[in-house]
Design an enzyme around this catalytic site. Sequence first.
Site, PDB file in Angstrom:
ATOM      1  N   LYS A 191       3.539   0.179  -1.733  1.00 37.03           N
ATOM      2  CA  LYS A 191       4.469   0.455  -0.359  1.00 37.03           C
ATOM      3  C   LYS A 191       5.747   0.042  -0.675  1.00 37.03           C
ATOM      4  CE  LYS A 191       3.587  -2.323   3.195  1.00 37.03           C
ATOM      5  NZ  LYS A 191       4.983  -2.943   3.679  1.00 37.03           N
ATOM      6  N   HIS A 240     -11.568  -5.593   4.378  1.00 37.28           N
ATOM      7  CA  HIS A 240     -10.482  -4.953   4.835  1.00 37.28           C
ATOM      8  C   HIS A 240     -10.914  -3.919   5.547  1.00 37.28           C
ATOM      9  CE1 HIS A 240      -8.615  -7.418   1.671  1.00 37.28           C
ATOM     10  NE2 HIS A 240      -7.396  -6.770   1.960  1.00 37.28           N
TER      11      HIS A 240
HETATM   12  P1  PGA Z   1      -3.981  -7.295   2.377  1.00 31.84           P
HETATM   13  O1  PGA Z   1      -4.398  -5.760   1.307  1.00 31.84           O
HETATM   14  O2  PGA Z   1      -2.979  -6.670   3.269  1.00 31.84           O
HETATM   15  O3  PGA Z   1      -4.697  -7.738   2.922  1.00 31.84           O
HETATM   16  O4  PGA Z   1      -3.092  -8.034   1.052  1.00 31.84           O
HETATM   17  C1  PGA Z   1      -3.574  -4.726   1.096  1.00 31.84           C
HETATM   18  C2  PGA Z   1      -4.646  -3.666   0.645  1.00 31.84           C
HETATM   19  O5  PGA Z   1      -5.931  -3.874   0.344  1.00 31.84           O
HETATM   20  O6  PGA Z   1      -4.226  -2.558   0.855  1.00 31.84           O
END
Ligand code: PGA
Length: 912
Positions: free
Chosen positions: A579, A150
């Site tokens: 979110k 990520h």
């Molecule tokens: P994703 O991860 O967008 O890959 O689902 C969200 C995050 O880890 O904040």
Amino acid sequence: MTLLLLQCSIVSMATLSSSPSAPAITQNPDIRYLGRLLGDVIRAYGGDSLYRQTEYIRSASVDRARGIQGADLVDTGLDALSLDDTLNFTRGFMLFSMLANLAEDRQGVAADPGADVASAIARLDSHGIDRDAVLGLLAHSLIVPVLTAHPTEVRRKSMIDHKNRIADLMLLKDAGREETADGENLDEAIFRQIALLWQTRPLRREKLFVADEIDNVLTYFRDIFLPVLPALYTRWERVLGARPQSFLRVGSWIGGDRDGNPFVQAPQLEFALKRGAQAALAYYLDALHALGAELSLSTELAHVPQAVLDIADASGDASPSRQDEPYRRAISGIYARLVATYVALTGDQPPRPSSLKGQAYASPADFRRDLVTVAQGLASEGNGALATGGALGRLIRAVETFGFHLATLDMRQNSDVHQRVVAELLKVAGVEPDYAALDEYARIALLRRELANNRPLGSRFSDYSEETASELAIVHAAAEAHRIYGPACITHYIISKAESVSDLLEVNILLKEAGLWRAGVEGSPPQASIMSIPLFETIADLEAAPQIMSAYFGLPEIAGVVKQRGHQEVMIGYSDSNKDGGYITSTWSLFKASKALEPVFAEASAAMQLFHGRGGAVGRGGGSAFAAIQAQPRGTVQGRIRITEQGEMIAAKFGSRDVAMTNLEAMTSATLLASLEPEGISDKDAARFAGAMDELSQNAFNAYRDLVYGTEGFKEFFRQLTPIQEIAGLKIGSRPASRTKSDRIEDLRAIPWVFSWAQARVMLPGWYGVGHAIAAFEDKALLADMAQSWSFLKSAMGNLEMVLAKSDLGIAARYLPLVEDQAMAERLFGRIREGWALTHDGLMAATGQSRLLEKNPTLETSIRLRLPYIEPLNLLQVELLKRHRAGEDDPRIKEGIELSINAIATALRNSG
Ligand code: PGA
């Protein structure tokens, strides 16, 4: 004032003295030492003028933080910096933060006290839970940190490596050494490393590819996980007085996670697995080489059992000097077989070949069997210590943990993609012309019919869309990987945005295309070599999770698979639920969903394995993992847990062997406590607290949704106030910043959402709505009771407090001129300010404090020390954003913005 300050070194100014509202800040001598060296480097390499400017701004900022009158930053000369100096200044502050992080890590600021297995066992013992109970739990436990790519790590690997070298040198300093092993003066060596940091470009120029991400993470496996996990077991065996099975593993998503990343396809999956196997096998070969040197026992002096002699004789090692050394000959034979395995699995030669010929091992279990024979041989002749406590014991542990594949690689894709692919397959095969138009019942019925037979839908004579072809290719690559490396290399397939039973069945259909799902014959259950796992990540989907899982388990073929496997995983998403519904609603929904899933799993006689998808920032589930795991509802852990480890948290938690050991101890001990320690509150309190949380959560949800999704112009306000657009340009990950072209907040990925609010120091996802909920909650005594006695709320409040302390709406207000519609900006910011005040006051009332972090002096010191270094960066960022958005095209402006993002993220630590 200036003369005196200018003469001071940067370090002396790392000190903050007490302000009227804060206690004295305890000095961290390392920060002082490293800061002084950094000042010397800036003067030596950036020149006296830059040093003076930097120092002047820094001092003024510290004064401002101390509350000294008249020290307004606008007057500090920030605006007089040339563009070149701005870049240099920003780098200087970024490096200071990096060195301050290093100093803090050395002091264990981030470590939770008592977060180790020995302490957990003592704590359990005080509840009457003995070691046998712990061993009983560990017998079927699985604890897995799962590394992902990520994109929240802003620092280049080269910078992190330099920092780590400084950390190593500091260890020599701790030991009272004045010289390095090479005879260099230690202070000079550290100075040189900082000078290297100063002259290393902090921003990545080139795009990052998946292969880079794979190679980056492999360094953590080679340097940290491979040696550290076996070492931890050695320690734990001592504490437990027994040898538990290898319950701690490390997983990876890198090369398997294709949700929103079109660059992850079959070749990347193959590459990730091949590199993993190379790393694991090369490590074992090195370990065997060292063992060969160690096990010099001679038949003239030691009795050697027949089983070992057999391996030695089969090795073909005829070296005369080793004829009386059967252990060495046995190890040579094992080495030769492992070399053959390396060649068979990876198609390449290993770094150090063997002079002997050997037959490749068919599986890690075969390799392990030989090692165990050697170990038993040693033990049977009174050399037990050599067999278990030493290098051989650690190698056996490593093989059990890492197999031939190193890390289990998860696959992940979005449910929308699966639906499209399955629809196309069904259509092309002439089974169903419009799958998407079917309702859920019809879909389930159709998918079950298909799962009941082994006839694949796909045909190599048909043409498919690029998407379908790519998805088919990757499941075939997974099946091939099972053949090469064994089934342990890929065991999990995660379905993002899962919201129905058909979402799970669709993946089983895709797996069936490659033989990874086989229909049951003659009453036997189907064989599923890879588990389909739903990722529930919106508030509504979390609420529906128990019902979806219950319906899934209710299908006889699934019940059969699950019964055979014994467990099932469910992944829960922290960022997207945050979110969607705001901090407290997300946290509470995750808790409730986990709790409500428990009876569903019990009914299905399946062990529940929760996979927590969390990042570093509080808005993405960050904060102490030790506290978070312990705060899980009782009955939902039971020894099995997986947790994502992402971005900047990977270097923070696993950057050195010591720090990695601390964090893996914390994860393991928290899992033991969450599984075995009795619930800290009575059933009656639990029910009362849950009722209160429902009310708080609903009110927080309403306030958050109203602001973020129900306010005209909020999207524009957010996009203009924060550096969200500029963040997308950072080269910190292989995947695109968003899944779609849409600019709706609903469609934005959670990472840039949280990251950009952190940059502007609002950190809205970490707190907004909580204050409204607390203000509306009448029974304040109940709230205080909950905050004090309930681990769930304690952990949530602790994170909330950290995020509030790092936010600064005074600084955030400096970003307001970036918003075009000033009236709207004032209005919306007014609401944010009001929400912050409500949250702050509510938190103080609930926790009985008069200021933030009053009860956590270590964190308070850490944060207060940092803040003055972040403020000038924020002010510079605003200026650069203004110029950039006004169309100035000097490339140094863009570079300055990216550097400031980098520097602020480094200083905040868990910002992404
Ligand atoms: P994703 O991860 O967008 O890959 O689902 C969200 C995050 O880890 O904040």
